[in-house]
Design a protein around this motif. Structure first.
Motif, PDB file in Angstrom:
ATOM      1  N   VAL A   1       0.866  -0.973   0.181  1.00  0.00           N
ATOM      2  CA  VAL A   1       0.093   0.070  -0.090  1.00  0.00           C
ATOM      3  C   VAL A   1       1.029   1.005  -0.245  1.00  0.00           C
ATOM      4  CG1 VAL A   1      -1.145   1.273   1.158  1.00  0.00           C
ATOM      5  CG2 VAL A   1      -1.999  -0.669   1.290  1.00  0.00           C
TER       6      VAL A   1
ATOM      7  N   PHE B   1       0.765   4.059  -2.749  1.00  0.00           N
ATOM      8  CA  PHE B   1       0.845   5.910  -2.355  1.00  0.00           C
ATOM      9  C   PHE B   1       2.079   6.269  -3.591  1.00  0.00           C
ATOM     10  CE2 PHE B   1       0.794   8.608   0.442  1.00  0.00           C
ATOM     11  CZ  PHE B   1       0.186   9.946   0.165  1.00  0.00           C
ATOM     12  N   SER B   2       3.065   5.720  -2.600  1.00  0.00           N
ATOM     13  CA  SER B   2       4.505   6.712  -2.987  1.00  0.00           C
ATOM     14  C   SER B   2       3.996   6.556  -4.810  1.00  0.00           C
ATOM     15  CB  SER B   2       5.711   6.481  -2.821  1.00  0.00           C
ATOM     16  OG  SER B   2       5.451   6.071  -1.509  1.00  0.00           O
TER      17      SER B   2
ATOM     18  N   TYR C   1       1.771   7.032  -6.484  1.00  0.00           N
ATOM     19  CA  TYR C   1       0.926   7.323  -7.335  1.00  0.00           C
ATOM     20  C   TYR C   1       1.205   8.686  -6.959  1.00  0.00           C
ATOM     21  CZ  TYR C   1      -3.599   9.710  -7.485  1.00  0.00           C
ATOM     22  OH  TYR C   1      -4.921  10.535  -8.233  1.00  0.00           O
ATOM     23  N   ALA C   2       1.659   8.929  -6.204  1.00  0.00           N
ATOM     24  CA  ALA C   2       2.012  10.510  -5.295  1.00  0.00           C
ATOM     25  C   ALA C   2       3.551  11.343  -6.349  1.00  0.00           C
ATOM     26  CB  ALA C   2       2.316  10.740  -4.473  1.00  0.00           C
TER      27      ALA C   2
ATOM     28  N   LEU D   1      -5.213  15.506  -1.573  1.00  0.00           N
ATOM     29  CA  LEU D   1      -3.893  14.714  -2.004  1.00  0.00           C
ATOM     30  C   LEU D   1      -2.841  16.114  -2.483  1.00  0.00           C
ATOM     31  CD1 LEU D   1      -2.460  11.601  -1.357  1.00  0.00           C
ATOM     32  CD2 LEU D   1      -2.555  11.949  -4.200  1.00  0.00           C
TER      33      LEU D   1
END
Length: 161
Positions: free
Chosen positions: A13, A17-18, A20-21, A139
């Motif tokens: 996860v 997330f990393s 996507y960021a 975000l």
């Protein structure tokens, strides 16, 4: 074994997330770059239009009052401070429209210059809106993915539309 599975799931996860960021931050950086390029293109088109209007005013094909009005508006647009630029460029558009410059071959060239300003402004504003939409996502705001880049703003001109 359950702790290992939980840690592995947490790592996956965090990795997703990393990724996507990172992708979002890269997209935002590209959008900011496009805003700068669109702004430069708009500035170029505005300068071309002002130069063409000044050239028309000095060509001796208009009456003296129209020539003076156009020359003054073009000069004010070219020398405007950034905070006055939109007003001065709008005044130039109004001056061109008020003089009714239907002198050939100037009319077609001037119409083209006016249209190019319209298109450049529209393109700039579209890119600014896209950038602002992305920057307003939670975000992006929570993790400061925009860095220290200033929020871009649209350009509002009377450009003869």
């Amino acid at each position: 074994m359950k702790v290992t599975t939980a840690l592995l799931a947490l790592a996956v996860v965090a990795l997703l997330f990393s990724a996507y960021a990172s992708w979002t931050a890269g997209r935002l950086d590209r959008l900011h770059h496009r805003v700068e390029l669109a702004r430069a293109a708009l500035e170029t088109e505005l300068a071309r239009r002002a130069a063409l209007v000044a050239e028309l005013a000095g060509a001796g094909v208009l009456d003296p009052a129209s020539s003076l009005l156009l020359l003054d508006a073009a000069h004010r647009a070219r020398t405007a401070e950034p905070e006055d630029r939109e007003q001065r460029e709008s005044a130039l558009t109004r001056a061109v429209n008020a003089t009714g410059t239907a002198v050939e071959p100037w009319s077609s060239e001037l119409a083209l210059a006016m249209r190019r300003v319209q298109l450049a402004r529209r393109f700039h504003n579209d890119v600014v809106v896209s950038t602002r939409d992305l920057r307003q996502r939670r975000l992006v705001q929570w993790f400061r993915l925009a860095g220290h880049a200033p929020m871009p703003s649209t350009i509002e001109l009377e450009d003869g539309r």
